[in-house]
Design a protein around this motif. Structure first.
Motif, PDB file in Angstrom:
ATOM      1  N   LYS A  46       0.820  -1.209   0.000  1.00  0.00           N
ATOM      2  CA  LYS A  46       0.000   0.000   0.000  1.00  0.00           C
ATOM      3  C   LYS A  46       0.859   1.266   0.000  1.00  0.00           C
ATOM      4  O   LYS A  46       0.434   2.298  -0.494  1.00  0.00           O
ATOM      5  CB  LYS A  46      -0.957  -0.006   1.213  1.00  0.00           C
ATOM      6  CG  LYS A  46      -1.967  -1.179   1.142  1.00  0.00           C
ATOM      7  CD  LYS A  46      -3.056  -1.085   2.183  1.00  0.00           C
ATOM      8  CE  LYS A  46      -2.568  -1.217   3.600  1.00  0.00           C
ATOM      9  NZ  LYS A  46      -1.955  -2.529   3.917  1.00  0.00           N
ATOM     10  N   ALA A  47       2.069   1.177   0.551  1.00  0.00           N
ATOM     11  CA  ALA A  47       2.909   2.373   0.645  1.00  0.00           C
ATOM     12  C   ALA A  47       4.336   2.177   0.139  1.00  0.00           C
ATOM     13  O   ALA A  47       5.051   3.156  -0.068  1.00  0.00           O
ATOM     14  CB  ALA A  47       2.953   2.856   2.094  1.00  0.00           C
ATOM     15  N   LYS A  48       4.757   0.930  -0.018  1.00  0.00           N
ATOM     16  CA  LYS A  48       6.128   0.668  -0.464  1.00  0.00           C
ATOM     17  C   LYS A  48       6.112  -0.373  -1.587  1.00  0.00           C
ATOM     18  O   LYS A  48       5.204  -1.200  -1.669  1.00  0.00           O
ATOM     19  CB  LYS A  48       6.988   0.128   0.698  1.00  0.00           C
ATOM     20  CG  LYS A  48       7.091   1.083   1.893  1.00  0.00           C
ATOM     21  CD  LYS A  48       8.189   0.687   2.876  1.00  0.00           C
ATOM     22  CE  LYS A  48       7.944  -0.547   3.707  1.00  0.00           C
ATOM     23  NZ  LYS A  48       6.751  -0.522   4.563  1.00  0.00           N
TER      24      LYS A  48
ATOM     25  N   HIS B 180      16.452  -5.454   9.906  1.00  0.00           N
ATOM     26  CA  HIS B 180      16.774  -5.797   8.509  1.00  0.00           C
ATOM     27  C   HIS B 180      17.512  -4.669   7.780  1.00  0.00           C
ATOM     28  O   HIS B 180      18.004  -4.860   6.680  1.00  0.00           O
ATOM     29  CB  HIS B 180      15.495  -6.159   7.738  1.00  0.00           C
ATOM     30  CG  HIS B 180      14.552  -5.001   7.510  1.00  0.00           C
ATOM     31  ND1 HIS B 180      13.624  -5.003   6.501  1.00  0.00           N
ATOM     32  CD2 HIS B 180      14.389  -3.821   8.156  1.00  0.00           C
ATOM     33  CE1 HIS B 180      12.926  -3.879   6.530  1.00  0.00           C
ATOM     34  NE2 HIS B 180      13.371  -3.146   7.523  1.00  0.00           N
TER      35      HIS B 180
ATOM     36  N   LYS C 265      17.804  -6.507   4.378  1.00  0.00           N
ATOM     37  CA  LYS C 265      17.920  -7.955   4.232  1.00  0.00           C
ATOM     38  C   LYS C 265      16.557  -8.507   3.860  1.00  0.00           C
ATOM     39  O   LYS C 265      15.531  -8.050   4.385  1.00  0.00           O
ATOM     40  CB  LYS C 265      18.380  -8.583   5.553  1.00  0.00           C
ATOM     41  CG  LYS C 265      19.789  -8.208   5.933  1.00  0.00           C
ATOM     42  CD  LYS C 265      20.241  -9.052   7.121  1.00  0.00           C
ATOM     43  CE  LYS C 265      21.651  -8.708   7.515  1.00  0.00           C
ATOM     44  NZ  LYS C 265      21.716  -7.456   8.321  1.00  0.00           N
TER      45      LYS C 265
ATOM     46  N   LEU D 110      13.651 -10.794   4.208  1.00  0.00           N
ATOM     47  CA  LEU D 110      13.140 -11.617   5.303  1.00  0.00           C
ATOM     48  C   LEU D 110      11.998 -12.500   4.830  1.00  0.00           C
ATOM     49  O   LEU D 110      11.280 -12.171   3.883  1.00  0.00           O
ATOM     50  CB  LEU D 110      12.587 -10.732   6.432  1.00  0.00           C
ATOM     51  CG  LEU D 110      13.508  -9.665   7.022  1.00  0.00           C
ATOM     52  CD1 LEU D 110      12.790  -8.956   8.164  1.00  0.00           C
ATOM     53  CD2 LEU D 110      14.816 -10.285   7.523  1.00  0.00           C
TER      54      LEU D 110
ATOM     55  N   LYS E 141      -2.077 -10.049   9.733  1.00  0.00           N
ATOM     56  CA  LYS E 141      -1.909  -9.099   8.632  1.00  0.00           C
ATOM     57  C   LYS E 141      -2.697  -9.579   7.421  1.00  0.00           C
ATOM     58  O   LYS E 141      -2.224 -10.434   6.660  1.00  0.00           O
ATOM     59  CB  LYS E 141      -0.406  -8.985   8.324  1.00  0.00           C
ATOM     60  CG  LYS E 141      -0.048  -7.831   7.427  1.00  0.00           C
ATOM     61  CD  LYS E 141       1.458  -7.686   7.316  1.00  0.00           C
ATOM     62  CE  LYS E 141       1.862  -6.943   6.071  1.00  0.00           C
ATOM     63  NZ  LYS E 141       1.458  -5.557   6.036  1.00  0.00           N
TER      64      LYS E 141
ATOM     65  N   GLU F 238       6.640  -5.218  12.520  1.00  0.00           N
ATOM     66  CA  GLU F 238       6.588  -6.515  11.826  1.00  0.00           C
ATOM     67  C   GLU F 238       7.971  -7.149  11.890  1.00  0.00           C
ATOM     68  O   GLU F 238       8.984  -6.436  11.794  1.00  0.00           O
ATOM     69  CB  GLU F 238       6.189  -6.328  10.356  1.00  0.00           C
ATOM     70  CG  GLU F 238       4.752  -5.846  10.188  1.00  0.00           C
ATOM     71  CD  GLU F 238       4.376  -5.676   8.717  1.00  0.00           C
ATOM     72  OE1 GLU F 238       4.906  -6.395   7.844  1.00  0.00           O
ATOM     73  OE2 GLU F 238       3.548  -4.793   8.449  1.00  0.00           O
TER      74      GLU F 238
HETATM   75  P1  ADP Z   1       1.372  -3.282   3.234  1.00  0.00           P
HETATM   76  O1  ADP Z   1       1.805  -4.698   3.068  1.00  0.00           O
HETATM   77  O2  ADP Z   1       0.798  -3.074   4.588  1.00  0.00           O
HETATM   78  O3  ADP Z   1       0.520  -2.803   2.134  1.00  0.00           O
HETATM   79  P2  ADP Z   1       3.777  -1.792   2.423  1.00  0.00           P
HETATM   80  O4  ADP Z   1       3.260  -1.058   1.258  1.00  0.00           O
HETATM   81  O5  ADP Z   1       4.601  -1.058   3.390  1.00  0.00           O
HETATM   82  O6  ADP Z   1       2.667  -2.411   3.340  1.00  0.00           O
HETATM   83  O7  ADP Z   1       4.548  -3.040   1.821  1.00  0.00           O
HETATM   84  C1  ADP Z   1       5.709  -3.525   2.306  1.00  0.00           C
HETATM   85  C2  ADP Z   1       5.629  -5.046   2.302  1.00  0.00           C
HETATM   86  O8  ADP Z   1       6.950  -5.550   2.422  1.00  0.00           O
HETATM   87  C3  ADP Z   1       4.869  -5.598   3.507  1.00  0.00           C
HETATM   88  O9  ADP Z   1       4.082  -6.692   3.096  1.00  0.00           O
HETATM   89  C4  ADP Z   1       5.954  -6.052   4.467  1.00  0.00           C
HETATM   90  O10 ADP Z   1       5.538  -7.122   5.287  1.00  0.00           O
HETATM   91  C5  ADP Z   1       7.044  -6.476   3.488  1.00  0.00           C
HETATM   92  N1  ADP Z   1       8.414  -6.366   3.998  1.00  0.00           N
HETATM   93  C6  ADP Z   1       8.932  -5.396   4.772  1.00  0.00           C
HETATM   94  N2  ADP Z   1      10.231  -5.592   5.021  1.00  0.00           N
HETATM   95  C7  ADP Z   1      10.584  -6.738   4.363  1.00  0.00           C
HETATM   96  C8  ADP Z   1      11.793  -7.490   4.222  1.00  0.00           C
HETATM   97  N3  ADP Z   1      12.926  -7.089   4.800  1.00  0.00           N
HETATM   98  N4  ADP Z   1      11.770  -8.629   3.489  1.00  0.00           N
HETATM   99  C9  ADP Z   1      10.617  -9.038   2.887  1.00  0.00           C
HETATM  100  N5  ADP Z   1       9.453  -8.379   2.978  1.00  0.00           N
HETATM  101  C10 ADP Z   1       9.415  -7.238   3.705  1.00  0.00           C
END
Ligand code: ADP
Ligand code: TMP
Ligand code: ASP
Length: 235
Positions: free
Chosen positions: A11-13, A69, A82, A84, A123, A179
């Motif tokens: 949703k944001a990344k 991470h 990293k 995960l 989640k 998380e």
């Molecule tokens: P959302 O999943 O709530 O829509 P985001 O847009 O922030 O949120 O997406 C980031 C996604 O990346 C999330 O599903 C999160 O669990 C995942 N994530 C964050 N850090 C890592 C990581 N180091 N390795 C793998 N997945 C990750």
């Protein structure tokens, strides 16, 4: 580190592969979401401030002994982390009542919680991130008991460090979500710590400076994130 194929868009990344399969690039977008994706807007500059804010907090937490991470900033909107295997669970600590706990338990906003309370959420946007307990986590195989214990321990350790950091800078850390995920057998703090995933109030005025400004249509969302960042010395 080269930015490779887009793996997934949250949703944001957005997550990108790199030329090393142990690492990912997290790209912070301006997209801002609330209520499990039901309210979405693009707010100029939000991705950049959150990326830099997260880097500051993750580096601070590493110094405080929390394994994360986070590797390094790559640009204003990109960070190297990293890769995960994420636990599909959100760990929430509340120091002051606000948000869903007020609705759920019929509480007034703004009451101090002593001791601070802890909640797990599953989640899943379609289900509205339901609250769960550690029995659910074990029964559905989302994490082991050791991982559950570690997530709770680390989330409270983060609270001890960040409550002080925020209060020393004139702010109250009301609540936040973390998380975690596993990397070569170790449980690390993943995702982000930004004003998108926590509540922060000014200690004097109790003005809301976090994503509640977006949820509640209070305006000046990115400007408020910048106020928090300036008070902490991020920018
Ligand atoms: P959302 O999943 O709530 O829509 P985001 O847009 O922030 O949120 O997406 C980031 C996604 O990346 C999330 O599903 C999160 O669990 C995942 N994530 C964050 N850090 C890592 C990581 N180091 N390795 C793998 N997945 C990750
Ligand atoms: P809540 O009051 O909506 O349960 O949220 C508690 C805190 O956790 C608040 O700071 C927002 C954050 N949070 C998220 O960032 N994403 C989520 O999906 C959830 C459930 C909470
Ligand atoms: N993090 C969730 C979303 O982005 C819930 C919320 O912040 O209200 O929709």
């Amino acid at each position: 580190m080269d930015k490779g194929t887009l793996i997934t868009t949250g949703k944001a990344k957005s997550l990108y592969e790199t030329n090393d399969s142990d690492y990912l690039i997290l790209h912070y977008r301006d997209d801002t979401s609330a209520f499990d994706g039901k309210k979405v807007e693009s707010l100029e500059g939000k991705g950049s401030i959150n990326n830099r804010f997260n880097a500051f907090i993750m580096e601070f937490l590493e110094k405080e002994g929390i394994p994360t991470h986070f590797e390094r900033l790559l640009s204003n909107t990109d960070s190297l982390v990293k890769k995960l295997e994420m636990v599909p669970v959100e760990c929430v600590i509340r120091n002051v009542t606000a948000g869903s706990i007020c609705k759920r338990l019929g509480l007034e906003e703004g009451k101090d919680l002593d001791p601070s309370t802890f909640e797990f959420f599953y989640k899943d946007d379609e289900l509205g991130d339901p609250m769960i307990n550690d029995y659910h986590i074990r029964s559905f195989g989302w994490a082991t008991q050791d991982q559950i214990d570690k997530m709770q321990e680390l989330t409270f350790a983060v609270n001890r460090s960040l409550q002080k950091l925020f209060s020393d800078s004139g702010m109250i850390l009301v609540d936040y979500k973390l998380e975690f995920g596993s990397y070569k057998g170790d449980l690390l703090l993943g995702d982000e710590f930004t004003p998108d995933g926590c509540r922060v109030w000014d200690s004097e005025t109790r003005e809301k400076l976090d994503k509640d400004r977006f949820r509640q249509n209070l305006g000046d969302v990115v400007e408020s994130y910048e106020i928090i960042a300036k008070k902490l010395g991020v920018i």
